[in-house]
Design a protein around this motif. Structure first.
Motif, PDB file in Angstrom:
ATOM      1  N   SER A 101     -14.741  30.312  10.759  1.00 30.99           N
ATOM      2  CA  SER A 101     -15.357  29.007  10.957  1.00 30.99           C
ATOM      3  C   SER A 101     -16.527  28.793  10.001  1.00 30.99           C
ATOM      4  CB  SER A 101     -15.836  28.893  12.401  1.00 30.99           C
ATOM      5  OG  SER A 101     -16.518  27.697  12.608  1.00 30.99           O
ATOM      6  N   SER A 102     -17.322  29.836   9.791  1.00 30.77           N
ATOM      7  CA  SER A 102     -18.465  29.683   8.889  1.00 30.77           C
ATOM      8  C   SER A 102     -18.014  29.517   7.442  1.00 30.77           C
ATOM      9  CB  SER A 102     -19.412  30.878   9.013  1.00 30.77           C
ATOM     10  OG  SER A 102     -18.853  32.032   8.432  1.00 30.77           O
ATOM     11  N   LEU A 103     -16.945  30.209   7.061  1.00 29.54           N
ATOM     12  CA  LEU A 103     -16.470  30.086   5.684  1.00 29.54           C
ATOM     13  C   LEU A 103     -15.813  28.738   5.415  1.00 29.54           C
ATOM     14  CD1 LEU A 103     -15.115  33.680   5.048  1.00 29.54           C
ATOM     15  CD2 LEU A 103     -17.172  32.632   4.112  1.00 29.54           C
ATOM     16  N   LYS A 104     -15.301  28.082   6.444  1.00 32.07           N
ATOM     17  CA  LYS A 104     -14.738  26.742   6.267  1.00 32.07           C
ATOM     18  C   LYS A 104     -15.835  25.699   6.104  1.00 32.07           C
ATOM     19  CE  LYS A 104     -11.401  25.338   8.855  1.00 32.07           C
ATOM     20  NZ  LYS A 104     -10.520  25.077  10.022  1.00 32.07           N
ATOM     21  N   ASN A 105     -17.043  25.984   6.597  1.00 32.36           N
ATOM     22  CA  ASN A 105     -18.144  25.014   6.554  1.00 32.36           C
ATOM     23  C   ASN A 105     -19.294  25.539   5.702  1.00 32.36           C
ATOM     24  OD1 ASN A 105     -16.863  23.244   8.408  1.00 32.36           O
ATOM     25  ND2 ASN A 105     -17.448  24.643  10.049  1.00 32.36           N
ATOM     26  N   PHE A 149     -24.936  27.701   7.515  1.00 29.84           N
ATOM     27  CA  PHE A 149     -23.891  28.609   7.032  1.00 29.84           C
ATOM     28  C   PHE A 149     -24.375  30.052   6.985  1.00 29.84           C
ATOM     29  CE2 PHE A 149     -22.384  30.861   3.189  1.00 29.84           C
ATOM     30  CZ  PHE A 149     -21.125  31.185   3.641  1.00 29.84           C
ATOM     31  N   ILE A 150     -25.533  30.284   6.404  1.00 29.61           N
ATOM     32  CA  ILE A 150     -26.039  31.660   6.220  1.00 29.61           C
ATOM     33  C   ILE A 150     -26.285  32.357   7.562  1.00 29.61           C
ATOM     34  CG2 ILE A 150     -27.905  33.063   5.240  1.00 29.61           C
ATOM     35  CD1 ILE A 150     -26.193  31.933   3.063  1.00 29.61           C
ATOM     36  N   PRO A 151     -26.988  31.747   8.532  1.00 30.37           N
ATOM     37  CA  PRO A 151     -27.190  32.454   9.804  1.00 30.37           C
ATOM     38  C   PRO A 151     -25.884  32.715  10.566  1.00 30.37           C
ATOM     39  CG  PRO A 151     -28.690  30.586   9.655  1.00 30.37           C
ATOM     40  CD  PRO A 151     -27.758  30.499   8.501  1.00 30.37           C
ATOM     41  N   VAL A 152     -24.973  31.749  10.556  1.00 26.08           N
ATOM     42  CA  VAL A 152     -23.707  31.933  11.274  1.00 26.08           C
ATOM     43  C   VAL A 152     -22.870  33.002  10.585  1.00 26.08           C
ATOM     44  CG1 VAL A 152     -21.555  30.800  11.938  1.00 26.08           C
ATOM     45  CG2 VAL A 152     -23.719  29.608  12.215  1.00 26.08           C
TER      46      VAL A 152
END
Length: 77
Positions: free
Chosen positions: A35-39, A45-48
């Motif tokens: 999910s983080s790599l899609k967004n 992005f960095i914390p997730v």
């Protein structure tokens, strides 16, 4: 000549508990990572991404620790 095996049940329960905690993390970590790599343009992005990597590493550690503990309970004196 009979070989007697004694299983340490407390240690076995502890190992199964580690594996039980690792099971949801084995699914949760990669789902959050995907999910983080899609967004990547999102400000969080960095914390997730960091949390997802920590969850993945923690799940691998718990699986290793759980299997190791179960083996100790089965094959100790």
């Amino acid at each position: 000549m009979e070989i007697e095996h004694k299983t340490d049940r407390k240690l076995l329960k502890k190992g199964v508990k580690y594996l039980g905690i690792a099971l949801p993390l084995l699914f949760l970590g990669p789902i959050i990572l995907h999910s983080s790599l899609k967004n990547q343009s999102h400000p969080f992005f960095i914390p997730v991404f960091g949390i997802a990597c920590i969850l993945c590493l923690l799940s691998m550690l718990l699986v290793f620790k759980g299997i190791n503990t179960i083996m100790k309970s089965l094959f100790s004196n």
